[in-house]
Design an enzyme around this catalytic site. Sequence first.
Site: not given
Length: 448
Positions: A184, A377, A421
Amino acid sequence: GRPTTGDRWNPPELAARAAYVIRGNSAGAMTRAAPDLYPHQWSWDAAFVAVGLAHVDVVRACRELDSLFAGQWRTGMIPHIVFDPSEEGYFPGPDRWASAELTDDAPRSPRTSGICQPPVHALAVERIAEIAAAHGGPAAAHVERWLPGAYDRLLAWHRYLVRERDPQGRGLLTIYHGWESGMDNSPRWDPVYAHVVVGDDLPPYARRDTAVVADASQRPEPAEYDRYLWLVEQLKRARYDDARVRPHAEFLTTDVFASAAFAVANEALASLARRLGRPEHDELLGAAERFRRGVLDARDEASGGLALDVDLVTGDHIRVETIAGFAPLISGGLDTAAERALLALLRSPRWTGHPALRHPVLPTTSPSSPEFRPRAYWRGPSWPVMNWFLAWMLNRRGAKDVAGSLRAAALAELSDGSFAEYYEPVTGEPLGSLDQSWSAAATLDLVL
Ligand code: 9WN
């Protein structure tokens, strides 16, 4: 509470825990990508989860992919999310995507999003067949019966990508949204998002992700998220029709990583065609060759042979050092010297050999580059699923050495048992969602 980074599980215990986590995330025929953060089925997650499941329950692995296939569009597109009708806990959910309301190409049930993700599914099917064959008996027989139907779905998916996502025959897939890359907020999309201007008429929304992951610095920033939602509105305006999206897209770029995966996925599907006696073998090998070539041509000497993307709105090359740059190692076709050089770069202090790393894993952005942010992230953390996938692909091409080191490093990182994650690559701290399905699946494939 979060596990401390000191606790370690040995491989058999870890595999048992991983199987338990995947089972716990099951919503019947689909597995939630994560228990709270992502309570639906995501496309590339499902492919990887099915590989993990194949080790413990081949029938369930096939069902996992069947529920994804149930969301396939009439165009052949496999959507990036298939929504679980009994779950409300994700934004943007089916009402915001409104795909079935806007186009007859989308199924009415199950409800889905209107974009796609990297085409790793044929690779998963190949791997599932391999695992089942090794088990033999009823598992192998089940997969044999299941393969022809899966093949038809995959063929339609691959033909969609060739037709609509590489209409000019560059050998590179085009994406309409950062979400389509699965990475993303990777810094490689910063220049592409820079010319996405959010209009005043962006319908209001409330994020759910930042309610689940309390530390907002681990998730995309508000301005980033506004752009993500703005692009969804643009796609809706074009009624998710590829021919209408392409000419006016504010975000339009190649994706070398997805293209490399697609090249190999075409190889895998071509083998399956041969095995099933289907006539598309040469068509699929042709696609494999076309995308392999596209990735090779995207290499940049000045970046040490990393493959770079092209922003298709400005025509500019995107010069950042991210994990996607190693795409040519996935799709292959490098001469011996170039392959050696790229593998050496992977192991160099700019990447897995960086002295500050807790484990010699591949972070999403080079720790030596100015874009590196170790908690943010896709801007720096290491993702176990990506390390596992890369090791798998390297192994497939015969680079056993580097594959072995990556596997060991990924397993060491995962052995805290949190199935995070992503991880802060310097401290090894688990970040994002815990009990993430694909982290558990990767563990199963690494251990078993
Ligand atoms: C948006 C499910 C998905 C992964 C993606 C990852 C993340 C979603 C989000 O989670 O994306 O699709 O809400 O951030 O970036 O790779 O498939 O695990």
